[in-house]
Design a protein around this motif. Structure first.
Motif, PDB file in Angstrom:
ATOM      1  N   ILE A 104       0.865  -1.183   0.000  1.00 48.04           N
ATOM      2  CA  ILE A 104       0.000   0.000   0.000  1.00 48.04           C
ATOM      3  C   ILE A 104       0.899   1.229   0.000  1.00 48.04           C
ATOM      4  CG2 ILE A 104      -1.822   1.239   1.205  1.00 48.04           C
ATOM      5  CD1 ILE A 104      -2.629  -1.403   2.494  1.00 48.04           C
ATOM      6  N   ASN A 106       0.102   4.397  -0.536  1.00 49.57           N
ATOM      7  CA  ASN A 106      -0.481   5.564   0.105  1.00 49.57           C
ATOM      8  C   ASN A 106      -1.440   5.057   1.178  1.00 49.57           C
ATOM      9  OD1 ASN A 106      -1.719   7.882   0.923  1.00 49.57           O
ATOM     10  ND2 ASN A 106      -2.203   8.626  -1.137  1.00 49.57           N
ATOM     11  N   ALA A 107      -1.046   5.179   2.434  1.00 45.56           N
ATOM     12  CA  ALA A 107      -1.789   4.546   3.528  1.00 45.56           C
ATOM     13  C   ALA A 107      -2.802   5.465   4.193  1.00 45.56           C
ATOM     14  CB  ALA A 107      -0.807   4.017   4.574  1.00 45.56           C
ATOM     15  N   LYS A 108      -3.280   6.474   3.514  1.00 40.30           N
ATOM     16  CA  LYS A 108      -4.291   7.336   4.123  1.00 40.30           C
ATOM     17  C   LYS A 108      -5.568   6.529   4.353  1.00 40.30           C
ATOM     18  CE  LYS A 108      -5.928   9.121  -0.323  1.00 40.30           C
ATOM     19  NZ  LYS A 108      -6.097  10.320  -1.161  1.00 40.30           N
ATOM     20  N   ILE A 110      -6.019   4.178   6.281  1.00 44.20           N
ATOM     21  CA  ILE A 110      -5.787   2.759   6.506  1.00 44.20           C
ATOM     22  C   ILE A 110      -6.386   2.298   7.828  1.00 44.20           C
ATOM     23  CG2 ILE A 110      -3.555   2.958   7.700  1.00 44.20           C
ATOM     24  CD1 ILE A 110      -4.441   0.422   4.955  1.00 44.20           C
ATOM     25  N   LYS A 115      -7.353  -5.829  10.142  1.00 49.98           N
ATOM     26  CA  LYS A 115      -6.240  -6.681   9.738  1.00 49.98           C
ATOM     27  C   LYS A 115      -6.668  -8.143   9.709  1.00 49.98           C
ATOM     28  CE  LYS A 115      -1.993  -4.159  10.697  1.00 49.98           C
ATOM     29  NZ  LYS A 115      -0.635  -4.282  11.274  1.00 49.98           N
ATOM     30  N   TYR A 122      -3.758  -5.826   5.966  1.00 49.89           N
ATOM     31  CA  TYR A 122      -5.033  -5.110   5.963  1.00 49.89           C
ATOM     32  C   TYR A 122      -5.974  -5.753   4.951  1.00 49.89           C
ATOM     33  CZ  TYR A 122      -3.064  -1.479   8.910  1.00 49.89           C
ATOM     34  OH  TYR A 122      -2.499  -0.802   9.963  1.00 49.89           O
ATOM     35  N   ASN A 134      -7.555   3.973  -1.407  1.00 54.23           N
ATOM     36  CA  ASN A 134      -6.252   4.137  -0.768  1.00 54.23           C
ATOM     37  C   ASN A 134      -5.085   4.248  -1.736  1.00 54.23           C
ATOM     38  OD1 ASN A 134      -6.896   4.316   1.872  1.00 54.23           O
ATOM     39  ND2 ASN A 134      -6.700   2.147   2.320  1.00 54.23           N
ATOM     40  N   LEU A 279       6.145  -0.791   4.253  1.00 48.13           N
ATOM     41  CA  LEU A 279       4.816  -0.343   3.866  1.00 48.13           C
ATOM     42  C   LEU A 279       3.759  -1.335   4.341  1.00 48.13           C
ATOM     43  CD1 LEU A 279       5.381   0.809   0.165  1.00 48.13           C
ATOM     44  CD2 LEU A 279       5.231   2.255   2.213  1.00 48.13           C
ATOM     45  N   PRO A 280       2.545  -0.862   4.634  1.00 45.04           N
ATOM     46  CA  PRO A 280       1.455  -1.787   4.967  1.00 45.04           C
ATOM     47  C   PRO A 280       1.186  -2.699   3.771  1.00 45.04           C
ATOM     48  CG  PRO A 280       0.848   0.486   5.455  1.00 45.04           C
ATOM     49  CD  PRO A 280       2.111   0.543   4.663  1.00 45.04           C
ATOM     50  N   ALA A 282      -1.692  -5.118   1.771  1.00 44.21           N
ATOM     51  CA  ALA A 282      -3.119  -5.377   1.585  1.00 44.21           C
ATOM     52  C   ALA A 282      -3.344  -6.829   1.206  1.00 44.21           C
ATOM     53  CB  ALA A 282      -3.678  -4.472   0.487  1.00 44.21           C
TER      54      ALA A 282
END
Length: 324
Positions: A104, A106-108, A110, A115, A122, A134, A279-280, A282
């Motif tokens: 991800i 761009n984690a806005k 999130i 999870k 996520y 996202n 980074l997170p 998905a």
């Protein structure tokens, strides 16, 4: 950063899914040489096989190990990229993600998503949920982020067990992995790659795990990583007797490859001073769609739809005020 041919990210597929394809992403069919044979998901239908052949590049061209996909999983895509680097434009950065696991960028917002109970990713219902809400709207944002670091990887998994302990536990159902194979790999590293031993000893005893083989690296590091991981795994593969192994157990080296990536990253970041960005990650729950997801086109349609909704809402409010 001049984005043209600078970054390429392979998206590994073994069955039809939403097709992610643009100037950044290259969808690749892993195990194409054995695609008509039974896998952990059963047999492909003729329709599914035709779709994969039509829409994806295969890992079976040029110098390749596509035949070993049932043992090495998504690593056959990395080997293909390593040995056929010019075919993907000789990029400065190369990465790998999976058809249902995505970094991800761009984690806005999130925090609005839950999870996965086991994998610590996520959860997103589908690709539109991820890329519509996202995703970065401009690929330039992704290129600029990548160019600031030597390595980008999914967030590490915080586990109650060490890396060594956790892998040993995978001998149980449903994985049924043979821990002796991992012991043999550790021995090979000590014997053949002594420069990795300090990083290996540190990583195996920690509780922060690198899983999933979802990453981006500079070309220089990728070639170094590929030389390390395939020298170890292919030699070990040659001496394993897979007779009487289950379909899952045959994938042992694929699981071990995640631990080798952790050792490699530990060496490069802790001992060699390379930079890394976590980074997170998905996890896409619904992937079973025969369609192509072109990001810019989709986002433009999404903006048009939102504007239409706004205009309708404005019109309704105007009518209500007029009626009053």
């Amino acid at each position: 950063m001049n984005k043209e041919n600078k970054v390429k990210i392979l998206i590994a597929y073994h069955k039809p899914s939403v097709l992610l394809k643009n100037e950044l992403y290259i969808p690749i069919h892993v195990g194409r040489s054995v695609a008509t044979q039974k896998s952990k998901d059963g047999l492909l239908t003729k329709k599914d096989y035709k779709w994969l052949m039509k829409n994806l590049v295969g890992d079976d061209t040029g110098e390749n190990i596509s035949l070993l996909n049932r043992y090495l999983c998504e690593l056959t895509a990395l080997y293909w990229a390593w040995k056929n680097y010019d075919k993907i434009g000789n990029p400065d950065y190369i990465g790998l993600m999976h058809y249902r696991r995505h970094l991800i960028f761009n984690a806005k917002d999130i925090k609005d998503f839950k999870k996965h109970r086991i994998f610590d990713c996520y959860k997103f219902a589908d690709f539109r949920d991820l890329y519509g809400k996202n995703g970065c709207e401009e690929l330039d944002d992704i290129y600029n982020l990548i160019s600031k670091y030597d390595i980008i990887h999914a967030e590490t998994i915080k586990h109650t067990q060490t890396v060594r302990e956790q892998f040993a536990g995978l001998k149980r159902v449903p994985f049924c992995l043979n821990p002796k194979i991992f012991d043999n790999v550790i021995f090979r590293i000590k014997r053949d790659k002594p420069e990795y031993v300090p990083a290996m000893e540190l990583y195996l005893e920690q509780k922060q795990h690198y899983w999933f083989n979802c990453f981006i690296m500079s070309k220089e590091l990728f070639f170094e990583y590929a030389d390390f991981v395939f020298d170890i795994l292919l030699k070990e593969h040659e001496v394993i007797n897979y007779e009487n192994y289950s379909v899952s157990a045959k994938r042992c080296l694929g699981f071990i490859s995640e631990r080798l990536l952790g050792i490699f990253i530990t060496k490069k970041v802790i001992f060699d001073g390379k930079t890394i960005k976590h980074l997170p990650l998905a996890f896409i729950e619904n992937t079973d769609k025969y369609q192509t997801l072109y990001f810019k086109k989709f986002l433009n349609k999404l903006k048009i739809l939102i504007n239409k909704i706004k205009r309708v809402n404005f019109l309704i409010k105007y009518i209500l005020v007029t009626l009053d």
